[in-house]
Design an enzyme around this catalytic site. Structure first.
Site, short mmCIF file in Angstrom:
data_model
loop_
_atom_site.label_atom_id
_atom_site.label_comp_id
_atom_site.label_asym_id
_atom_site.label_seq_id
_atom_site.Cartn_x
_atom_site.Cartn_y
_atom_site.Cartn_z
N LYS A 93 -22.61 -5.13 19.94
CA LYS A 93 -21.60 -5.78 20.75
C LYS A 93 -22.05 -5.81 22.20
CE LYS A 93 -18.85 -2.21 22.55
NZ LYS A 93 -19.44 -2.21 23.77
N HIS A 149 -13.91 -2.00 19.21
CA HIS A 149 -13.50 -0.69 18.67
C HIS A 149 -11.99 -0.61 18.39
CE1 HIS A 149 -17.45 0.19 19.98
NE2 HIS A 149 -17.19 0.65 21.18
N LYS A 206 -11.59 3.81 31.78
CA LYS A 206 -12.57 4.73 32.36
C LYS A 206 -11.83 5.59 33.39
CE LYS A 206 -16.38 2.53 30.77
NZ LYS A 206 -17.15 3.12 29.68
N LYS A 255 -18.26 6.33 12.87
CA LYS A 255 -17.78 7.69 13.14
C LYS A 255 -17.09 8.24 11.89
CE LYS A 255 -17.18 7.00 18.11
NZ LYS A 255 -17.85 8.03 18.90
#
Ligand code: BG6
Length: 512
Positions: A174, A266, A364, A208
């Site tokens: 991506k 995601h 972030k 994951k």
């Protein structure tokens, strides 16, 4: 007896019907374009070593780096060794390294120079002949999307995508485009040379363990299904918070922002896995079909001023250290409008989820790093307690912690001992570390192995990519027409407009 050709090679230990057994890749070569980049050095090369160390790579394995540097094979191998020693998950073992290093090669040159691909061709021929890689080649494009076309064209022009002598696969990272139109363009470019089943799109969240556990939790158990719907769930919060800033990635991040970087891939994938119906099997087509149905039924609200939120971190404090704001980061223009906080409300038009908003948020420079999916439940319809007795009863919630402290927790009310009747929120926890002795492989180990095995369920298909952009494009257009995003101090939980967005629906964001 005639030997099986590479494409017929069957791994005797790999039984696709039994996923408990170790799956070992067959002979092949893995070619990394952009091997000197951060992702390759910190994640991809160490993951390849971890696979070798776990005995999951075949004896006939080639690892080829392609970059503009002028390294010999030995110099490149030394760099790989350093990266492995610095970043691999498993301990460094000379025997594993010795096995890996025999197949390490380096090809120098520019991607737009035909000579680079002549050299690559020769190198792969040599590996096929000397290391037995059998014409099976995976090309991992860890390069900026604008380079995809150049590389794919060169591979095609040099006869390196011919599927008749061994398999050929391409791996792309991506972002898969920056909007719907460019995602379609990218697809056109890649599919000129590779059929759909040979294109592997990496969304590392799907590799994951905890994300895969979502499937086990939902579909191996009976106890969760009855409440996994709008009868009991009031809303769902999916959060991916990071404490880091842009970590020196100004060139990549600015102009992309949090929504393209994380929500498009995601978070929408996590949403799809949370909301989807049970697939008939984990056969790739079935799983994708169920995810696609969710994405096709998902929409944002038309009033995006109210039902989307964005922000940009300003200077602040993190872990006792003063950190700069986004606009003061090296390489970021002083007037950048790129968001570092993004949140959207998504509604899913289905019988199961009608009336249950899904809130997706990422940022972030939040107070801590945490990714989680929280199912927030409705209040019990009747509480036979005095108001004072339940004032500390929070919202019942089931929280799937993707990282860190991987696990699942249930939040509910319990009586405080030795009081008449005081009810307080408590937590019941399942933690991976306490329940299993095995440690979780890195996402890239799983995904790279799946590429080499040609095992596709964990790789999003083009349809999913396009549906995700279809959902996000109006939000991005709306934001582009607005001015600067609202600032939030680094080390805080984000801008006021995000708090307001949830408050409007009568909810508050979790502080995980
Ligand atoms: C990447 C994003 O996909 O995921 C980064 O581009 C982000 O911006 C990273 O930092 C986070 O990954 P993880 O696995 O550490 O949660």
């Amino acid at each position: 007896m005639a030997e099986a050709s590479a494409s017929e090679w069957v791994n005797p230990l790999y039984d696709p019907g039994d996923r408990r057994l170790p799956r070992i890749a067959g002979p092949c070569a893995l070619v990394f374009f952009g091997v000197s980049g951060d992702l390759s050095r910190k994640k991809l090369l160490p993951a390849v070593y971890d696979l070798a160390n776990r005995g999951l790579l075949p004896p006939g394995f080639g690892l080829v780096g392609v970059a503009r540097r002028d390294y010999t094979d030995a110099q490149f191998a030394e760099i790989v060794r350093q990266d492995v020693q610095a970043h691999a998950r498993t301990p460094f073992r000379e025997e594993s390294w010795k096995q890996l290093v025999t197949g390490i090669r380096f090809v120098w040159g520019d991607f737009d120079d035909a000579a680079t691909f002549d050299r690559l061709h020769q190198t792969l021929d040599e590996l096929d002949a000397n290391e037995g890689t059998n014409g099976n080649h995976a090309f991992y494009l860890s390069v900026p999307p604008k380079m995809f076309e150049v590389v794919v064209d060169q591979l095609e022009n040099h006869g390196m995508v011919d599927q008749t002598k061994g398999w050929k696969r391409v791996v792309i990272e991506k972002p898969f485009g920056h909007d719907l139109a460019s995602a379609k363009d990218l697809y056109r470019i890649v599919s000129k040379a590779f059929p759909p089943e040979s294109v592997f799109r990496i969304d590392h969240y799907l590799g994951k363990e905890t994300v895969q556990n979502l499937l086990a939790l939902r579909f191996a158990n009976q106890i969760f299904e009855p409440f996994w719907n709008n009868n009991y769930v009031s809303h769902v919060q999916i959060t991916m918070a990071e404490d880091i800033g842009i970590a020196g990635r100004a060139g990549y991040y600015d102009g992309i922002g949090a929504a393209r970087d994380v929500i498009q891939n995601h978070l929408l994938q996590l949403m799809a896995l949370t909301a989807m119906e049970e697939p008939n099997s984990f056969e790739p087509r079935q799983l994708r079909m169920e995810k696609q149905k969710v994405l096709a039924a998902a929409s944002t609200l038309s009033d995006l001023d109210l039902y989307s939120a964005r922000g940009q971190y300003a200077k602040g404090w993190q872990g006792g250290v003063e950190v700069p704001g986004y606009l003061q980061e090296k390489g970021i223009p002083a007037d950048s409008h790129t968001e570092t906080f993004a949140a959207i409300r998504v509604d899913i038009g289905s019988r199961r989820w009608a009336g249950v908003p899904f809130y997706l948020r990422t940022a972030k420079r939040m107070p801590r790093r945490v990714t989680e999916i929280a199912l927030m439940f409705k209040r019990a319809p009747h509480l036979p307690f005095a108001n004072t007795e339940t004032q500390d009863l929070g919202t019942n919630a089931l929280v799937l912690r993707i990282q860190p402290d991987e696990g699942i927790s249930m939040h509910f009310g319990a009586k405080v001992p030795a009081t008449g009747m005081e009810i307080r929120q408590v937590t019941m926890d399942f933690a991976y570390v306490g329940s299993f002795t095995e440690s979780s492989p890195e996402a890239y180990e799983r995904l790279i192995l799946d590429v080499l095995l040609g095992d596709p369920p964990l790789f999003p298909q083009q349809e999913e990519v396009e549906l995700s952009w279809q959902l996000l494009d109006p939000v991005l257009q709306h934001w582009a027409e607005q001015g600067a995003p609202e600032p939030y101090a680094a080390g805080t939980w984000g801008p006021q407009n995000a708090t307001d967005m949830l408050a409007r629906d009568g909810f508050t964001w979790r502080r995980p």
